[in-house]
Design a protein around this motif. Structure first.
Motif, PDB file in Angstrom:
ATOM      1  N   UNK A 197       0.996  -0.993   0.103  1.00 37.04           N
ATOM      2  CA  UNK A 197      -0.101   0.166  -0.142  1.00 37.04           C
ATOM      3  C   UNK A 197       0.895   1.016  -0.011  1.00 37.04           C
ATOM      4  N   UNK A 198       0.639   2.012  -0.934  1.00 36.71           N
ATOM      5  CA  UNK A 198       1.430   3.163  -1.633  1.00 36.71           C
ATOM      6  C   UNK A 198       1.021   4.895  -0.729  1.00 36.71           C
ATOM      7  N   UNK A 199       1.208   5.568  -0.712  1.00 40.58           N
ATOM      8  CA  UNK A 199       0.931   6.677  -0.405  1.00 40.58           C
ATOM      9  C   UNK A 199       1.365   7.593  -1.247  1.00 40.58           C
ATOM     10  N   UNK A 200       0.389   8.292  -1.671  1.00 41.63           N
ATOM     11  CA  UNK A 200       0.192   8.903  -3.146  1.00 41.63           C
ATOM     12  C   UNK A 200      -0.183  10.288  -2.359  1.00 41.63           C
ATOM     13  N   UNK A 201       0.560  11.714  -2.442  1.00 41.66           N
ATOM     14  CA  UNK A 201      -0.501  13.405  -2.144  1.00 41.66           C
ATOM     15  C   UNK A 201       0.963  14.050  -1.577  1.00 41.66           C
ATOM     16  N   UNK A 202       1.595  15.219  -2.538  1.00 44.15           N
ATOM     17  CA  UNK A 202       2.143  15.809  -2.729  1.00 44.15           C
ATOM     18  C   UNK A 202       3.258  15.450  -1.773  1.00 44.15           C
ATOM     19  N   UNK A 203       4.088  14.639  -2.141  1.00 42.79           N
ATOM     20  CA  UNK A 203       5.247  13.368  -1.447  1.00 42.79           C
ATOM     21  C   UNK A 203       6.774  14.255  -1.528  1.00 42.79           C
ATOM     22  N   UNK A 204       7.310  14.559  -0.788  1.00 44.66           N
ATOM     23  CA  UNK A 204       8.377  16.054  -0.864  1.00 44.66           C
ATOM     24  C   UNK A 204       9.258  15.047  -0.482  1.00 44.66           C
ATOM     25  N   UNK A 205      11.100  15.614  -1.082  1.00 50.71           N
ATOM     26  CA  UNK A 205      12.090  14.848   0.233  1.00 50.71           C
ATOM     27  C   UNK A 205      11.717  15.071   1.790  1.00 50.71           C
ATOM     28  N   UNK A 206      11.211  16.534   2.169  1.00 46.99           N
ATOM     29  CA  UNK A 206      11.013  17.078   3.378  1.00 46.99           C
ATOM     30  C   UNK A 206       9.842  16.479   4.146  1.00 46.99           C
ATOM     31  N   UNK A 207       8.606  15.398   3.337  1.00 46.11           N
ATOM     32  CA  UNK A 207       7.724  14.901   4.189  1.00 46.11           C
ATOM     33  C   UNK A 207       8.126  13.816   4.269  1.00 46.11           C
ATOM     34  N   UNK A 208       8.185  12.978   3.327  1.00 43.71           N
ATOM     35  CA  UNK A 208       8.621  11.587   3.017  1.00 43.71           C
ATOM     36  C   UNK A 208       9.195  10.789   4.110  1.00 43.71           C
ATOM     37  N   UNK A 209      10.178  11.423   4.782  1.00 47.22           N
ATOM     38  CA  UNK A 209      10.238  10.416   6.172  1.00 47.22           C
ATOM     39  C   UNK A 209       9.508  10.587   7.144  1.00 47.22           C
ATOM     40  N   UNK A 210       8.655  10.758   7.713  1.00 46.35           N
ATOM     41  CA  UNK A 210       7.761  11.090   8.663  1.00 46.35           C
ATOM     42  C   UNK A 210       6.663   9.756   8.312  1.00 46.35           C
ATOM     43  N   UNK A 211       6.403   9.986   6.345  1.00 48.55           N
ATOM     44  CA  UNK A 211       5.037   9.320   6.185  1.00 48.55           C
ATOM     45  C   UNK A 211       5.631   7.355   5.859  1.00 48.55           C
ATOM     46  N   UNK A 212       6.889   7.267   5.180  1.00 48.53           N
ATOM     47  CA  UNK A 212       7.404   6.035   5.224  1.00 48.53           C
ATOM     48  C   UNK A 212       8.134   5.601   6.121  1.00 48.53           C
ATOM     49  N   UNK A 213       7.934   5.837   7.627  1.00 49.85           N
ATOM     50  CA  UNK A 213       8.283   5.243   8.864  1.00 49.85           C
ATOM     51  C   UNK A 213       6.944   4.536   9.427  1.00 49.85           C
ATOM     52  N   UNK A 214       5.795   4.960   8.962  1.00 52.85           N
ATOM     53  CA  UNK A 214       4.278   4.319   9.796  1.00 52.85           C
ATOM     54  C   UNK A 214       4.446   3.090   8.934  1.00 52.85           C
ATOM     55  N   UNK A 215       3.779   2.490   9.896  1.00 52.01           N
ATOM     56  CA  UNK A 215       3.972   0.221  10.029  1.00 52.01           C
ATOM     57  C   UNK A 215       3.487   0.089   8.426  1.00 52.01           C
ATOM     58  N   UNK A 216       2.101   1.127   8.411  1.00 52.08           N
ATOM     59  CA  UNK A 216       1.281   0.701   7.114  1.00 52.08           C
ATOM     60  C   UNK A 216       1.894   1.186   6.020  1.00 52.08           C
ATOM     61  N   UNK A 217       2.506   1.637   5.700  1.00 51.44           N
ATOM     62  CA  UNK A 217       3.042   2.457   4.016  1.00 51.44           C
ATOM     63  C   UNK A 217       3.596   1.848   4.071  1.00 51.44           C
ATOM     64  N   UNK A 218       3.525   1.314   2.552  1.00 54.31           N
ATOM     65  CA  UNK A 218       4.822   0.595   2.343  1.00 54.31           C
ATOM     66  C   UNK A 218       6.056   1.361   0.546  1.00 54.31           C
TER      67      UNK A 218
END
Length: 243
Positions: A197-218
């Motif tokens: 399960x991917x996340x999409x929506x204004x991903x940028x280098x300055x916000x990606x880390x906080x998203x990708x470390x989440x348990x269900x974000x692959x």
């Protein structure tokens, strides 16, 4: 709808040069139809996969302007984005049409990236989970457990696409966890864990880390940031998290 053939080739050559040694996760690029074949030649035998932005569900016929799964398969496409919010909202694609596309892509041995997500109005009305559940259930309609495991889901809150707004890591994780739980109810826990399960929506280098470390974000379905060198930075962030 970005990049001419020449621009796409130049950019993909840069990606190949910078990311040639990435093996820990998959990188997929999805150029416009016009550039697919020539970009595919550059990527042949490389670690970066080729994807398409859309497809029709028939192999051939009187469907002027459409591209068939057979045509994509022939030029080495491995992934196909289906039901992107822009296809749903601008071109009025419904869940039944999207489901037919998912099945057609699976039938040809390619991987569908099924996009789901709510608009700002739907979120403000508290309808996020209702909207996402309908899109997932109808997108997966008629798929066996084995087929379901081959599908990639991209959760893209429509209100965060191209607006500069981004779901908080907590909002994104909540939606991803909901999708994972829904899949376990539709199939079983093993299948739910197998689906990326991917996340999409204004991903940028300055916000990606906080998203990708989440348990269900692959992973990420990257929009504007995939058109420039920030895409390389996103891959490096992903690599750092995995390693």
């Amino acid at each position: 709808m970005h990049k001419t053939i020449a621009e796409a080739k130049k950019f993909v050559s840069l990606l190949v040069n910078e990311l040639h040694d990435v093996r820990e996760f998959e990188i997929v690029v999805c150029p416009p139809f016009t550039a697919l074949s020539e970009v595919g030649e550059i990527l042949s035998g490389r670690n970066i996969k080729l994807g398409a932005q859309n497809v029709f569900y028939e192999d051939q016929g009187a469907f002027t302007g459409e591209i068939s799964p057979l045509m994509l398969k022939e030029i080495g496409v491995e992934y196909v984005i289906i039901g992107h919010s822009e296809r749903r909202h601008i071109f009025k694609e419904d869940d039944e049409l999207i489901n037919r596309k998912v099945k057609a892509v699976l039938e040809k041995g390619m991987t569908p990236i099924l996009c789901v997500g709510e608009t700002l109005e739907e979120r403000e009305k508290g309808l996020t989970f209702c909207v996402v559940e309908k899109q997932v259930r109808e997108g997966f309609y008629g798929l066996s457990k084995e087929e379901a495991r081959k599908v990639v889901i991209a959760y893209e809150p429509v209100w965060a696409i191209g607006t500069g707004r981004v779901a908080t890591p907590q909002q994104a994780q909540e939606a991803h966890a909901f999708i994972r739980k829904l899949l376990s109810e539709m199939y079983d826990e093993e299948t739910a864990e197998a689906v990326r399960i991917l996340y999409g929506g204004s991903i940028k280098p300055d916000n990606f880390l906080g998203l990708i470390v989440q348990k269900d974000i692959d992973g990420g379905l990257v929009g504007g940031a995939s058109l420039k060198e920030s895409f390389i930075e996103l891959a490096r962030i992903m690599r750092g998290v995995i390693s």
